[in-house]
Design a protein around this motif. Structure first.
Motif, PDB file in Angstrom:
ATOM      1  N   TRP A   1       3.017  12.637   3.859  1.00  0.00           N
ATOM      2  CA  TRP A   1       1.805  12.806   4.653  1.00  0.00           C
ATOM      3  C   TRP A   1       2.084  13.594   5.928  1.00  0.00           C
ATOM      4  CZ3 TRP A   1      -0.082  11.461   9.520  1.00  0.00           C
ATOM      5  CH2 TRP A   1      -1.480  11.546   9.695  1.00  0.00           C
TER       6      TRP A   1
ATOM      7  N   GLU B   1       6.747   3.859   4.060  1.00  0.00           N
ATOM      8  CA  GLU B   1       5.838   4.999   3.937  1.00  0.00           C
ATOM      9  C   GLU B   1       4.877   4.874   5.115  1.00  0.00           C
ATOM     10  OE1 GLU B   1       3.820   5.367   0.119  1.00  0.00           O
ATOM     11  OE2 GLU B   1       2.254   6.594   1.048  1.00  0.00           O
TER      12      GLU B   1
ATOM     13  N   LYS C   1       2.375  18.399  -2.281  1.00  0.00           N
ATOM     14  CA  LYS C   1       1.304  18.292  -1.286  1.00  0.00           C
ATOM     15  C   LYS C   1       1.504  19.328  -0.182  1.00  0.00           C
ATOM     16  CE  LYS C   1       0.357  14.830  -3.976  1.00  0.00           C
ATOM     17  NZ  LYS C   1       0.883  13.502  -3.739  1.00  0.00           N
TER      18      LYS C   1
ATOM     19  N   ASN D   1       0.807  -1.230   0.000  1.00  0.00           N
ATOM     20  CA  ASN D   1       0.000   0.000   0.000  1.00  0.00           C
ATOM     21  C   ASN D   1       0.837   1.275   0.000  1.00  0.00           C
ATOM     22  OD1 ASN D   1      -2.476  -1.431   0.037  1.00  0.00           O
ATOM     23  ND2 ASN D   1      -2.251  -1.748   2.234  1.00  0.00           N
ATOM     24  N   CYS D   2       2.053   1.182  -0.563  1.00  0.00           N
ATOM     25  CA  CYS D   2       2.808   2.418  -0.771  1.00  0.00           C
ATOM     26  C   CYS D   2       2.133   3.203  -1.911  1.00  0.00           C
ATOM     27  CB  CYS D   2       4.280   2.132  -1.057  1.00  0.00           C
ATOM     28  SG  CYS D   2       4.592   1.134  -2.524  1.00  0.00           S
ATOM     29  N   TYR D   3       2.540   4.442  -2.077  1.00  0.00           N
ATOM     30  CA  TYR D   3       1.914   5.335  -3.066  1.00  0.00           C
ATOM     31  C   TYR D   3       1.776   4.647  -4.437  1.00  0.00           C
ATOM     32  CZ  TYR D   3       1.150   9.374  -6.036  1.00  0.00           C
ATOM     33  OH  TYR D   3       0.646  10.256  -6.958  1.00  0.00           O
TER      34      TYR D   3
ATOM     35  N   THR E   1       0.821   4.560   5.311  1.00  0.00           N
ATOM     36  CA  THR E   1       0.765   4.240   3.887  1.00  0.00           C
ATOM     37  C   THR E   1      -0.363   5.023   3.205  1.00  0.00           C
ATOM     38  OG1 THR E   1      -0.693   2.376   4.382  1.00  0.00           O
ATOM     39  CG2 THR E   1       1.654   1.889   4.151  1.00  0.00           C
ATOM     40  N   SER E   2      -0.280   5.109   1.880  1.00  0.00           N
ATOM     41  CA  SER E   2      -1.330   5.778   1.104  1.00  0.00           C
ATOM     42  C   SER E   2      -2.628   4.983   1.214  1.00  0.00           C
ATOM     43  CB  SER E   2      -0.904   5.871  -0.362  1.00  0.00           C
ATOM     44  OG  SER E   2       0.144   6.811  -0.504  1.00  0.00           O
ATOM     45  N   MET E   3      -3.737   5.675   1.154  1.00  0.00           N
ATOM     46  CA  MET E   3      -5.100   5.115   1.127  1.00  0.00           C
ATOM     47  C   MET E   3      -5.497   4.353   2.395  1.00  0.00           C
ATOM     48  SD  MET E   3      -6.166   6.031  -1.868  1.00  0.00           S
ATOM     49  CE  MET E   3      -5.582   6.399  -3.518  1.00  0.00           C
TER      50      MET E   3
ATOM     51  N   SER F   1      -4.853  14.554  -4.873  1.00  0.00           N
ATOM     52  CA  SER F   1      -4.030  15.531  -4.177  1.00  0.00           C
ATOM     53  C   SER F   1      -4.827  16.485  -3.303  1.00  0.00           C
ATOM     54  CB  SER F   1      -3.195  16.322  -5.194  1.00  0.00           C
ATOM     55  OG  SER F   1      -2.199  17.058  -4.531  1.00  0.00           O
TER      56      SER F   1
END
Ligand SMILES: *Cc1c(COP(=O)(O)O)cnc(C)c1O
Length: 314
Positions: A169, A137, A191, A93-95, A140-142, A314
């Motif tokens: 983040w 990360e 960001k 689940n990294c970017y 993680t993203s999401m 974004s």
């Protein structure tokens, strides 16, 4: 700080492709690396260097290198430390585009990537032997899964594995990974660092030796350099970073709390609700989080009914 030329309070935009030398000896010494003076803006540019110095200071790093995007920073950093026949361990689940870089380009260079549940140190420890790079990360993203940065970095260090983290983040206002042993800190400056949705940029911060290695191995040749104008916008953004982040935190937590209390919301993925040890390195929470709704919610109808949110990345 020394004043800028003419006593300017804001660093000027050095909108120039090259820098000339006073004489042959000065040029020869600069080319031989005996003095650092901007030569050409694909290498050094004073406006960009000002941005790099400030990000390094914020992250507690010796040096930093700006890039034209977060992905340019990520790709140049990864490719500087990993080559054919070698392996990366990355958190799941990294970017998304980092994942696609790992899945589409790296296999063509015979570089393998193994994904691990970064919240589980045993899973990371099992995957590390023989790897060249650990890609973190947190969150993680999401999915906003946390990692125990200090623990994982220690495991990697024992085996001489370089560690990187995407800190877009949290930003250095809420998380300083270098103080927990991470070698290289990556950002999409598009960001929070930029903060005004008017710039796409990236940066990596770390030891002088690691940044030198990136400069020598990939930065100049992949050519994804940061433009002076974008660096100037980023410098303006950085001035308000410590004021903006607490406000993002307050707004994000208010909305997360309301969603969590809502009957149609099944789950709110926000690090505030985690009890993972990785929470300890976060001094605060950025505004971005995700949530999952129950089956009775028609997602397109819900999204098109929003009054205060516009639909975009974004
Ligand atoms: C946006 C983003 C990136 C990629 O950065 P770009 O500036 O869009 O290239 C990388 N990591 C995270 C966590 C991001 O949100």
């Amino acid at each position: 700080d020394e004043p800028f030329p003419g006593g300017a309070v804001v660093p000027p935009i050095y909108q120039t492709s090259l820098f000339t030398f006073a004489n042959y000896a000065e040029m020869a010494e600069t080319f031989a690396g005996k003095r650092r003076q901007p030569i050409y803006s694909r290498g050094d540019n004073p406006t960009v260097m000002e941005f790099e110095a400030r990000v390094a200071a914020l992250e507690g790093a010796e040096a930093a290198r700006g890039f034209s995007s977060g992905m340019a920073a990520i790709s140049a950093t990864v490719l500087a430390f990993v080559g054919a026949g070698e392996r990366i361990v990355a958190v799941r689940n990294c970017y998304g585009d980092a994942y696609r870089l790992f899945e589409r380009l790296l296999p063509r260079l015979n570089i393998k990537v193994d994904y691990v549940d970064g919240s589980d140190p045993d899973a990371v420890a099992a995957a590390l032997p023989g790897a060249k790079l650990l890609y973190l990360e947190s969150p993680t993203s999401m999915m906003f899964e946390l990692q125990d940065i200090a623990h994982l970095t220690r495991l990697a260090k024992e085996q001489g594995i370089v560690t990187t983290i995407d800190n877009s983040w949290a930003t250095p206002v809420f998380q300083k990974p270098i103080t927990h042993g991470v070698d290289l800190v990556l950002h999409s400056a598009s960001k929070y660092l930029g903060g005004h949705s008017d710039t796409v940029a990236g940066v990596v911060a770390g030891s002088a030796a690691h940044i030198k290695h990136i400069n020598e191995q990939t930065y100049s040749y992949l050519g994804g350099k940061l433009s002076p104008f974008e660096a100037w916008l980023l410098l303006r953004g950085l001035r308000t970073l410590p004021l903006r982040l607490p406000h993002h935190m307050k707004s994000g937590l208010t909305i997360a709390e309301r969603l969590k209390a809502h009957a149609a919301v099944e789950r709110v993925n926000h690090p505030v609700y985690s009890n993972h040890p990785g929470k300890a390195t976060l001094a605060g929470y950025a505004g971005l989080f995700s949530f999952e709704v129950t089956d009775e919610i028609d997602i397109p109808v819900f999204v098109d009914s929003l009054k205060y949110f516009r639909i975009g990345v974004s």
